[in-house]
Design a protein around this motif. Sequence first.
Motif, short mmCIF file in Angstrom:
data_model
loop_
_atom_site.label_atom_id
_atom_site.label_comp_id
_atom_site.label_asym_id
_atom_site.label_seq_id
_atom_site.Cartn_x
_atom_site.Cartn_y
_atom_site.Cartn_z
N ARG A 255 -7.91 12.16 -37.38
CA ARG A 255 -8.57 12.61 -36.14
C ARG A 255 -9.54 11.55 -35.66
N PRO A 256 -9.87 11.56 -34.36
CA PRO A 256 -10.86 10.59 -33.89
C PRO A 256 -12.19 10.80 -34.62
N GLY A 257 -12.84 9.73 -34.96
CA GLY A 257 -14.19 9.83 -35.56
C GLY A 257 -14.21 9.88 -37.08
N VAL A 258 -13.03 10.03 -37.71
CA VAL A 258 -13.00 10.13 -39.18
C VAL A 258 -13.51 8.83 -39.81
N LEU A 259 -13.01 7.73 -39.30
CA LEU A 259 -13.41 6.44 -39.88
C LEU A 259 -14.92 6.24 -39.73
N ALA A 260 -15.46 6.68 -38.59
CA ALA A 260 -16.91 6.52 -38.36
C ALA A 260 -17.69 7.37 -39.37
N GLN A 261 -17.22 8.59 -39.64
CA GLN A 261 -17.90 9.46 -40.62
C GLN A 261 -17.89 8.82 -42.01
N VAL A 262 -16.71 8.29 -42.35
CA VAL A 262 -16.57 7.66 -43.67
C VAL A 262 -17.51 6.45 -43.76
N ALA A 263 -17.50 5.64 -42.72
CA ALA A 263 -18.35 4.44 -42.71
C ALA A 263 -19.82 4.81 -42.80
N THR A 264 -20.20 5.93 -42.16
CA THR A 264 -21.60 6.36 -42.20
C THR A 264 -22.01 6.73 -43.63
N ALA A 265 -21.10 7.40 -44.37
CA ALA A 265 -21.43 7.76 -45.76
C ALA A 265 -21.73 6.50 -46.58
N PHE A 266 -20.97 5.44 -46.34
CA PHE A 266 -21.23 4.18 -47.06
C PHE A 266 -22.58 3.61 -46.63
N ALA A 267 -22.81 3.60 -45.30
CA ALA A 267 -24.04 2.99 -44.79
C ALA A 267 -25.26 3.73 -45.32
N GLN A 268 -25.15 5.08 -45.37
CA GLN A 268 -26.31 5.86 -45.83
C GLN A 268 -26.70 5.53 -47.28
N HIS A 269 -25.74 5.07 -48.06
CA HIS A 269 -26.05 4.72 -49.46
C HIS A 269 -26.19 3.20 -49.64
N GLU A 270 -26.27 2.51 -48.50
CA GLU A 270 -26.45 1.05 -48.51
C GLU A 270 -25.35 0.33 -49.27
N VAL A 271 -24.14 0.86 -49.10
CA VAL A 271 -22.98 0.20 -49.71
C VAL A 271 -22.18 -0.47 -48.60
N SER A 272 -21.92 -1.74 -48.80
CA SER A 272 -21.21 -2.49 -47.77
C SER A 272 -19.70 -2.48 -48.06
N ILE A 273 -18.93 -2.26 -47.00
CA ILE A 273 -17.47 -2.20 -47.15
C ILE A 273 -16.88 -3.60 -47.00
N GLU A 274 -15.97 -3.95 -47.93
CA GLU A 274 -15.33 -5.26 -47.83
C GLU A 274 -14.05 -5.16 -47.02
N THR A 275 -13.18 -4.19 -47.37
CA THR A 275 -11.93 -4.02 -46.61
C THR A 275 -11.62 -2.53 -46.46
N VAL A 276 -10.94 -2.20 -45.36
CA VAL A 276 -10.43 -0.84 -45.16
C VAL A 276 -8.97 -0.97 -44.74
N ARG A 277 -8.13 -0.12 -45.35
CA ARG A 277 -6.73 -0.13 -44.95
C ARG A 277 -6.35 1.31 -44.62
N GLN A 278 -5.73 1.52 -43.48
CA GLN A 278 -5.35 2.89 -43.12
C GLN A 278 -3.84 2.97 -43.00
N GLN A 279 -3.30 4.10 -43.48
CA GLN A 279 -1.85 4.29 -43.41
C GLN A 279 -1.59 5.75 -43.07
N LEU A 280 -0.67 6.00 -42.16
CA LEU A 280 -0.36 7.40 -41.84
C LEU A 280 0.44 8.02 -42.97
N LEU A 281 0.13 9.29 -43.27
CA LEU A 281 0.87 10.01 -44.32
C LEU A 281 1.67 11.12 -43.65
N SER A 282 2.72 11.58 -44.32
CA SER A 282 3.46 12.70 -43.72
C SER A 282 2.60 13.97 -43.83
#
Length: 448
Positions: A371-398
């Motif tokens: 859904r729209p905004g999911v990636l932003a929510q996930v990224a916020t959880a990382f930011a709130q704990h001061e964890v920096s993301i190196e890579t993100v890979r997204q793949q559609l699932l059935s």
Amino acid sequence: MSNLASPDVQPLRVALLGCGVVGTAVARLLTEHADDMAARVGRPLQVVGIAVRRAGKDRSETGVDPSLFTTDAEDLVTRADVVVEVIGGIEPARSLILRAFEHGASVVTANKALLAEDGPLLYQAAQEHDVDLYYEAAVAGAIPLLRPLRESLAGDDVRRVLGIVNGTTNYVLDKMDTTGAGFAEAVEQAQELGYAEADPTADVEGFDAAAKAAILASLAFHSRVSGKDVYREGITEVTAADVHAAREMDCVVKLLAICEVTDDPAEPGGRGISVRVHPAMIPRTHPLAGVREAFNAVFVEAESAGELMFYGRGAGGDPTASAVLGDVVAVARHKVVGGLGPGESTYADLPILPMGRAQTRYHISLDVADRPGVLAQVATAFAQHEVSIETVRQQLLSPDPATPEDGRASLVIVTHSAPDAALSATVDALAELPTVRAVTSVMRVEGE
Ligand SMILES: NC(=O)C1=CN([C@@H]2O[C@H](COP(=O)(O)OP(=O)(O)OC[C@H]3O[C@@H](n4cnc5c(N)ncnc54)[C@H](O)[C@@H]3O)[C@@H](O)[C@H]2O)C=CC1
Ligand SMILES: N[C@@H](CC=O)C(=O)O
Ligand code: NA
């Protein structure tokens, strides 16, 4: 060598405690290489007894006179100059070693469980009685690793020891990765090959590697580290999804032991020790990824020496016996020419840091709503704990058959290095997000 065979030359008496996988190999090699051992020690070695639990069993493969087998280990240790303990476990091994010291014998042991639990007591008793305690076989089997740490690197400042120190789990993970073997089947094979501990739980739950990590950290950092100080996770929780996720990343899962000195301003003096054992993904291009079957490999990083790598057989009867016999020659030589090997060195007395402060990286796989905004929510959880993301890979699932109208995606995130506490809190926060359907795999990542 001929004068060594003279009846006037008093042999050194060797008592062997235990005649299992390692003991059988030690007994056989002591017999087969008797002349060379005598020449290297400067006096013949005479096996005066082998303590076994059950008398009367056929042990002809040792080549030892059957009359030497005894069930009275307590008496045997009082009749020897050198005692080799390969019974394993805490008791009666500990009492027998202490009794051997009291009677003036030096001891060679392969017993990492005992050393990690009661090393200081044994060191102190050895010192009180002016005898040696050697244990090269206790960590990484045949690989000369403890002597380099105790002696060769005694003039350097070791900063990190990292590697694969349990043959059984490496064998299991390797078989799971390369042949698709099941966990139980691979453990059974490791047992048959003589790699596993008497109770293989010690291997698969990481207790064996933790004991070895404690011994390595004590020697490397001149501080007391016991098995209980080591953060430990075994391989029983490693799932097929983890192995698959690793493969997708061109990584492999290994059980690693990591001992580090960190400059931590929160600690008095600014330094502390972090010791941990856990499965981790490492890139297939990393040298540790190529460590197959029951082999072990350990990297040591020291200030002046730089990086050193030790590789070889970490388990099995003959390889372990090689390390035991090397120690027998060393302590026997001391009996002949005088002197003692190094004792315990704990002058640095560094504090042990909690796992939460260890710096590591995480690989996290999420099953999320598309859904729209999911990636932003996930990224916020990382930011709130001061964890920096190196890579993100997204793949559609059935879609999930239960909710076919909802889109699904998999998110695979690899972080930059961060304190383990922050990474673990991030995973907890992610699991709570309504758009995260499941956290499908979490694993630490080591190596570049
Ligand atoms: N198997 C391996 O690859 C390695 C083993 N080690 C260590 O070597 C030691 C021995 O290991 P394994 O030979 O594999 O174990 P094992 O279980 O094959 O042998 C131990 C033997 O000691 C005997 N024993 C137990 N209690 C006894 C007692 N009170 N008196 C006399 N004998 C007794 C048992 O009956 C058995 O035959 C352990 O401390 C282990 O951690 C270290 C490195 C590698
Ligand atoms: N069970 C151990 C034996 C050596 O220490 C291992 O599998 O490494
Ligand atoms: Na070794």
